[in-house]
Structures are given as structure tokens and as C-alpha cells.
Design an enzyme around this catalytic site. Structure first.
Site, PDB file in Angstrom:
ATOM      1  CB  CYS A 106      -0.957   0.106   1.180  1.00 29.23           C
ATOM      2  SG  CYS A 106      -2.102  -1.228   1.300  1.00 29.23           S
ATOM      3  NE  ARG A 146       4.543   1.624  -0.233  1.00 30.90           N
ATOM      4  CZ  ARG A 146       5.532   1.335   0.595  1.00 30.90           C
ATOM      5  NH1 ARG A 146       6.775   1.537   0.219  1.00 30.90           N
ATOM      6  NH2 ARG A 146       5.300   0.871   1.797  1.00 30.90           N
ATOM      7  CD1 TRP A 164      -0.658  -6.334  -1.014  1.00 30.98           C
ATOM      8  CD2 TRP A 164      -0.891  -6.235  -3.227  1.00 30.98           C
ATOM      9  NE1 TRP A 164      -0.399  -7.579  -1.517  1.00 30.98           N
ATOM     10  CE2 TRP A 164      -0.525  -7.549  -2.863  1.00 30.98           C
ATOM     11  CE3 TRP A 164      -1.095  -5.943  -4.564  1.00 30.98           C
ATOM     12  CZ2 TRP A 164      -0.359  -8.566  -3.814  1.00 30.98           C
ATOM     13  CZ3 TRP A 164      -0.928  -6.949  -5.499  1.00 30.98           C
ATOM     14  CH2 TRP A 164      -0.562  -8.237  -5.125  1.00 30.98           C
ATOM     15  CG  ASN A 182       1.372   0.383   4.256  1.00 29.73           C
ATOM     16  OD1 ASN A 182       1.057  -0.801   4.184  1.00 29.73           O
ATOM     17  ND2 ASN A 182       2.556   0.840   3.895  1.00 29.73           N
ATOM     18  N   GLY A 183      -0.681  -1.455   6.450  1.00 28.56           N
ATOM     19  CA  GLY A 183      -0.311  -2.376   7.515  1.00 28.56           C
ATOM     20  C   GLY A 183      -1.474  -3.290   7.860  1.00 28.56           C
ATOM     21  CD  GLU A 243      12.764 -20.872  -5.321  1.00 31.10           C
ATOM     22  OE1 GLU A 243      12.161 -21.722  -5.993  1.00 31.10           O
ATOM     23  OE2 GLU A 243      12.589 -19.647  -5.451  1.00 31.10           O
ATOM     24  CE  LYS A 254      13.676 -17.458  -8.035  1.00 26.95           C
ATOM     25  NZ  LYS A 254      12.494 -17.953  -7.390  1.00 26.95           N
ATOM     26  CD  GLU A 306      12.768 -17.580 -11.791  1.00 25.32           C
ATOM     27  OE1 GLU A 306      11.719 -17.412 -12.401  1.00 25.32           O
ATOM     28  OE2 GLU A 306      12.821 -17.795 -10.564  1.00 25.32           O
ATOM     29  CG  HIS A 339      21.302 -43.486  -7.288  1.00 25.60           C
ATOM     30  ND1 HIS A 339      21.620 -44.803  -7.130  1.00 25.60           N
ATOM     31  CD2 HIS A 339      21.100 -42.999  -6.035  1.00 25.60           C
ATOM     32  CE1 HIS A 339      21.583 -45.119  -5.844  1.00 25.60           C
ATOM     33  NE2 HIS A 339      21.272 -44.025  -5.154  1.00 25.60           N
ATOM     34  CE  LYS A 378       5.662 -11.679  -9.273  1.00 24.58           C
ATOM     35  NZ  LYS A 378       6.778 -12.458  -8.717  1.00 24.58           N
TER      36      LYS A 378
HETATM   37  C1  F6R Z   1       9.700 -18.405 -10.102  1.00 24.99           C
HETATM   38  C2  F6R Z   1       8.332 -17.991 -10.233  1.00 24.99           C
HETATM   39  C3  F6R Z   1       7.339 -18.958 -10.777  1.00 24.99           C
HETATM   40  C4  F6R Z   1       6.045 -18.906  -9.951  1.00 24.99           C
HETATM   41  C5  F6R Z   1       4.983 -19.820 -10.585  1.00 24.99           C
HETATM   42  C6  F6R Z   1       3.712 -19.847  -9.766  1.00 24.99           C
HETATM   43  O1  F6R Z   1      10.495 -17.412  -9.548  1.00 24.99           O
HETATM   44  O2  F6R Z   1       7.982 -16.877  -9.918  1.00 24.99           O
HETATM   45  O3  F6R Z   1       7.857 -20.242 -10.801  1.00 24.99           O
HETATM   46  O4  F6R Z   1       6.335 -19.321  -8.657  1.00 24.99           O
HETATM   47  O5  F6R Z   1       4.681 -19.368 -11.878  1.00 24.99           O
HETATM   48  O6  F6R Z   1       3.185 -18.566  -9.630  1.00 24.99           O
HETATM   49  P1  F6R Z   1       2.087 -18.283  -8.523  1.00 24.99           P
HETATM   50  O7  F6R Z   1       2.736 -18.419  -7.198  1.00 24.99           O
HETATM   51  O8  F6R Z   1       1.626 -16.885  -8.807  1.00 24.99           O
HETATM   52  O9  F6R Z   1       1.003 -19.280  -8.710  1.00 24.99           O
END
Ligand code: F6R
Length: 624
Positions: A2, A27, A76, A102-103, A498, A502, A505, A521, A619
């Protein structure tokens, strides 16, 4: 999460507030609004469900007459779906006192209940509205007859009412309040949520971050937790929540406004990595204690009977959220509730064998991932109940699920998920502990040990982030590598996955995450001289085995970068070390993932990649 703006001075408040909101949109952006006191001391309130451009249009069509003091907000959602009614600013019963916030107010339900009994009428589902009614109530108890009083005589009363209201609040807040009867002052307060005051020529500003007012002034005061500011056009006074006067000297901001949106960080991803102590705090806030209390039950409406009845948990998610699900599986099983995890996109066949004995946990930052939504529908068709863990209030997933647990991490702008991952894992610990307590799978004294340690995690993450320079240096040594391996065992195996995701990507380099014991293996054949292997080797019941796997990799020429804690370090022989603080093994993923996020970030930075918007990615993936 927010964005707050506030202005009092000789400029038109509407223009300043809306311009500031546009800069704060990163935000939060699901709804927004402004409240301005016009030339006749009447309230001008405009709100929209949607982006600031829509608010700008609305205000332009029907401009405020006069109006040199006001507050604004871009939201948000945390409590209540994104809608005009839930958008800030919120007003009291008489549309006189107005607030932006905000909070998260932890005790808002309790306060709301009391205020409803004394006749207050609520117009939204938000926690914020409770505060403004509370201020109204405090004004009543101060027995002011505002009708004929001069505005300057009302200022101390207004201040006292806000101060007393704040004293009743539990949780986090940055807020700004105005009162139509008192148009020469905005009150602003901060507790665990940022708030800055901008000191300008001919007027002063309030904002969640300085980017909102940098165009007008570079002189700012950052409020500390527990502080109030009385902001007037010619001057600003500062007070503690106890009413004691304080002194603040302004600082001069050197950033431009784009840098300021990113908090001075080069990328949103780095900013979000650094926000993770707060992400964990926000996901935990108010949910762990009292152990046997009904805090969580009230919030998610998941009846204890369901928690007792279910026989197992099935987690479904994609990408990073899937890795949080893998961590969740170990956590639930640690507390004696069988759990399995599937990629949402691979769940179809398994949905057929699900029934009401299974509780589905669907994990999604966006709440809009098509694969996850489809899997949820299939599970529901088989009779299962669904709880969503998501960061996005009002998302499709929250409507499809029977119950929702929000992570409250604030908007994640970087495409690569970081702080949402921390929130998702934290939500798993919260749920699993809650279930274990309700099902009687854990003694209260043992549960308290986990709770106490969980509450320490934000500080341990801060300590890990403080080691950033070492990680930058190590990443620099390996920026030219074409392949990376990430290995670990047990609950840190998902963290190895993970770490590899990271780096793939955002740095576009080939990386594999492997269960350390599986290396022999097959994948060990990949290792040749100089190959970087990142091994998570913090204190663990598996440490000796991980140490052995590290030796096997080294024997084939690997350069091992070991993530260790102060106790495990002496058992591990590696080329490089990243030392993180020690915690309980079951909670260690929350700390151990931090260096891997930073490592991927620095490799991508060295390769000059577009870190916040990696190629080929979006995203939110809304196709199957
Ligand atoms: C990796 C990443 C993606 C999301 C995946 C699921 O950094 O951002 O692998 O985690 O697309 O997205 P959500 O959590 O929005 O369902």
C-alpha cells in the site's frame, strides 16, 4: 504494501496527491482514492477500484473546489476484496474524520465488535475503517463540541483522540488522518510500517516512501516506530505515542524517484530479497499465539472439526510455490499428518483418487495461475476441501477455495519470486503447527519451542543478508560458469531446487537441483573439473551424509560452495563458505534460501541480464 500520500500547503492537493500515488503504484494497485478538505471545510472523497489513472480521470471530471490539504492511498488488499467500498480513504460515521492506512491491525475484529455495540456503522470489510471509528469514539469521549469551536482550538483535541486510538491498536500501521473540522493539520503515525515526511517550500508532504514527493522536495524526515507527526503547512512537530515532543533533523535524499521506488536498490528483486525479514513477520503476525486460541480459525474460518477429521494433506502449486509446497510436505509430516505434493499441471490423474478425507492446500502468489486454478477445480469435483495460501486478496483462487490464508507479503514486482516464497513457507509452518496443536499431535511446550524460534527467524534473515558482500565476491568468481549444481537433503532439498530455479530464470544458465543422495545414481557423471556445486550443509541429522556427498563431488573436480552454519562448518570441507545463522533444522529453509537468491541475483547482474523481467517469463501464468 500500500502507498500513502498526504499534502498540506499552497499547491492544489489533488494534483500533488495523485502524482504521488502514481509513483507509489508499485506498492499496490488494486484500488485507490483521495480525500481532500475543500474551501468550505467539506470533505471531497473520490475512490476507484482499479489503477490511479482511473482516479485521475474521475477527479479531473469533477474537480475539488479549493482544497489544499488531503490524503491519498493506493491499495494492496489485505482485509476485504479489492473494491470501491474497501478502497481507502475510509471515513467515520459522519464523514468528518478520514484515514489512510498501510499495515495490518491484528485486533480489529475485537475493536469493531465493541464499536458496533456503541452504534458505529461500518461501510467496508477493512481493518482500517476500525481505526477511523475509534478516533471518532475518542473524540466523543473528549467531549468536544466542534460545532462552534475554532479550528486551531480543536487541534490538541484531534491530536489526543488519534493518540488514544493508536494506543488501542495491535499490529503494524503507517497512517494519516484528517478531520474536516480541523483543516490546518494532518496527523501521521508509524508502527512497523514506513512513513516519511517531506519538508517543502510552502507546504509539507507525507508518503510511504520518498519517491512520492521527491519532485517537490529532497528534504525528508523518516518517522521511527512509535512516533506521531502533526503536519501543518508551515511546520511539522513530532511526538512519541506517549505524547512527548521529539526533535528530528531532516536528511537530504540523493536518489531520483525511480531509485526511490526501488528503495535505492538497483532492482526490485534485490529490494524484495531485502524485504524478507518483513515478509516472514507479516505472515506470522498475530497468528501463532495464543497456541490454543482461535485467531487462525476466526481468520480463515476453517472449523476445528475439519482439521481433526482430515486424514491427509495434498499440496498443489507451480514453480517456486511448488518448492514451498515441498517444504510444506516435510513440515506437515514432521507433525504427523501425511502430506503429498504435486505440480498443479501434473495433478489431473491424482485428482481422481482424492476425496473429502484430503485437505488440498493450493499455493500461489498471484492466485491467478491457470494450472493451479484448474487443479483446484478438479480436486473440488472429487469432494476435497481446499485452502488457498496466496498473496493476492480477491484473486480467482480466493474465490475458488473454501478457505484462504494470506501471506501478506505486499506486491512482488520482480518476476522471480523471492519474498512470496518466504511468505508461502512461513504460512506452511503456521498451518502445520496450528493443525498439530488442534489434533493433539504436539505438546504445548514443544509447540512453544517452534513458535519462539519462528519468531526469531526475521532477525536471522537480517543477519544472513548482512553477509551479502561475501556472496557477491563468490558469485563474481563463478559468473562465467555454464553449469551449476545445487544439492542437499531432507527439508533443504527443495531449497536446492529453488536455488537452481532462480539461477536458470534470471541468469539463463543451466542449473540442476538434486537430492544429494541421488547424485551417485546418475548426475554425478556431469561433474568435471571446476564445476560449481552449491551444497546446503547446515546443521542436520543428515549432515554426515551431505559431507560424504560433498567429498564425492570434490573427488570429481567440483568446486564446492557450502552453505554452513557456525556448528556445521567444521564438518564440511569446501572451496568457499557462506555462513548463515543456526536455527532448528525444520525451520532452516527460511534462512538457507537467502544466500541462493543473492547468488543467482549477482550472477545475473554480472551477466547484465534483465533481472526484474527475465526473457520468456511472465509474473502470472494464466494459460495451461
Ligand atoms: C519463479 C516464479 C514462478 C512462480 C509460478 C507460480 O520465480 O515466480 O515459478 O512461482 O509461476 O506462480 P504463482 O505463485 O503466482 O502461482
Amino acid at each position: 504494501m500500500c502507498g500513502i500520500t498526504g499534502y498540506i500547503g499552497d499547491k492544489k492537493a489533488a494534483e500533488v496527491l495523485i502524482d504521488g500515488l502514481k509513483r507509489l503504484e508499485y506498492r499496490g494497485y488494486d484500488s485507490c482514492g483521495v480525500a481532500i478538505i475543500n474551501g468550505k471545510n467539506e470533505l471531497y472523497l473520490r475512490r476507484v477500484s482499479g489503477r490511479v489513472d482511473a482516479l485521475d480521470e474521475l477527479v479531473a471530471k469533477d474537480p475539488v473546489k479549493g482544497g489544499f490539504v488531503g490524503i491519498g492511498h493506493t491499495r494492496w488488499a489485505t482485509h476485504g476484496v479489492p473494491s470501491e467500498d474497501n478502497a481507502h480513504p475510509h471515513t467515520d460515521c459522519n464523514n468528518q474524520v478520514v484515514i489512510v492506512h498501510n499495515g495490518i491491525i491484528e485486533n480489529y475484529l475485537e475493536i469493531k465488535e465493541k464499536l458496533s455495540k456503541t452504534g458505529h456503522k461500518f461501510k467496508s470489510e477493512t481493518d482500517t475503517e476500525t481505526i477511523v471509528h475509534l478516533v471518532e469514539e475518542k473524540l466523543k469521549t473528549l467531549h468536544v463540541s466542534a460545532a462552534n469551536a475554532r479550528a486551531d482550538m480543536l487541534e490538541p483535541v484531534f491530536f489526543e483522540a488519534v493518540r488514544r486510538a493508536i494506543a488501542d491498536l495491535k499490529g503494524s500501521f503507517a497512517l494519516s488522518v484528517i478531520w474536516a473540522k480541523c483543516p490546518n493539520m494532518i496527523l501521521a503515525a508509524r508502527q512497523h510500517s514506513p512513513l516519511a515526511i517531506g519538508l517543502g517550500e510552502g507546504g509539507n508532504f507525507i508518503a510511504s516512501d520518498v519517491s512520492a514527493f521527491l519532485k517537490y522536495t529532497k528534504k525528508a524526515v523518516f518517522l521511527n516506530d512509535g512516533e506521531l507527526a502533526a503536519v501543518k503547512a508551515p511546520s511539522v512537530s513530532y511526538f512519541s505515542f506517549q505524547g512527548k515532543k521529539l526533535d528530528h533533523s531532516p536528511v537530504t535524499i540523493q536518489w531520483d524517484s525511480t531509485m526511490a521506488e526501488k528503495g535505492g536498490y538497483k532492482h526490485f528483486m534485490l529490494k524484495e530479497i531485502h524485504e524478507q525479514p518483513g515478509s516472514v513477520e507479516n505472515t506470522l503476525r498475530g497468528r501463532l499465539l495464543p497456541l490454543k486460541g482461535d485467531v487462525l480459525e476466526k481468520e480463515i474460518n476453517l472449523p476445528t472439526a475439519v482439521i481433526r477429521e482430515i486424514k491427509n494433506v495434498q499440496i498443489i502449486a507451480c514453480g517456486t510455490a511448488y518448492h514451498a509446497g515441498l517444504v510444506g510436505r516435510y513440515v506437515f509430516e514432521n507433525f504427523a499428518l501425511p502430506a503429498s505434493v504435486d505440480f498443479a499441471s501434473e495433478f489431473s490423474d491424482r485428482a481422481k483418487i482424492i476425496n473429502k478425507d484430503t485437505l488440498i492446500i493450493a499455493v500461489s502468489q498471484s492466485g491467478e495461475t491457470a494450472d493451479t486454478l484448474h487443479a483446484v477445480k478438479e480436486a473440488k469435483a472429487s469432494g476435497a476441501r481446499v485452502i488457498a495460501i496466496t498473496n493476492t486478496v480477491g484473486s480467482t483462487l480466493t474465490r475458488e477455495a473454501d478457505y484462504v490464508l494470506y501471506t501478506h507479503c505486499g506486491p512482488e514486482i520482480g518476476v522471480a519470486s523471492t519474498k512470496a516464497f518466504l511468505g508461502q513457507m512461513t504460512a506452511m509452518y503456521v498451518l502445520a503447527l496450528h493443525f498439530a496443536v488442534i489434533r493433539g499431535n504436539i505438546f504445548d511446550t514443544d509447540a512453544r519451542i517452534y513458535v519462539d524460534e519462528l519468531l526469531k527467524i526475521p532477525r536471522l534473515i537480517e543477519a544472513t543478508l548482512a553477509g551479502e558482500d561475501n556472496i557477491l565476491k563468490i558469485a563474481g568468481d563463478f559468473a562465467g560458469s555454464e553449469h551449476f549444481l545445487f544439492i542437499s537433503r531432507y527439508i533443504n532439498f527443495p531449497i536446492a531446487l529453488e536455488g537452481a530455479l532462480k539461477i536458470k530464470e534470471i541468469a539463463y544458465v543451466h542449473a540442476e537441483g538434486y537430492a544429494a543422495g541421488e547424485m551417485k545414481h546418475g548426475p554425478i557423471a556431469l561433474i568435471d573439473k571446476g564445476m560449481p556445486v552449491l551444497a546446503i550443509a547446515t546443521s542436520s541429522k543428515m549432515l554426515q551424509l551431505v559431507a560424504g556427498n560433498i567429498e564425492e563431488a570434490k573427488a570429481r573436480g567440483a568446486e564446492v560452495i557450502a552453505i554452513v552454519d557456525e556448528d556445521s562448518r567444521e564438518h564440511i570441507k569446501a572451496s568457499k563458505y557462506i555462513v548463515v545463522p543456526k536455527t532448528l533444522e525444520i525451520l532452516s529453509p527460511l534462512v538457507n534460501v537467502i544466500p541462493l537468491q543473492l547468488f543467482a541475483y549477482f550472477i545475473a547482474l554480472a551477466k547484465k541480464c534483465d533481472i526484474d523481467k527475465p526473457r520468456n517469463l511472465a509474473k502470472s501464468v494464466t494459460v495451461r
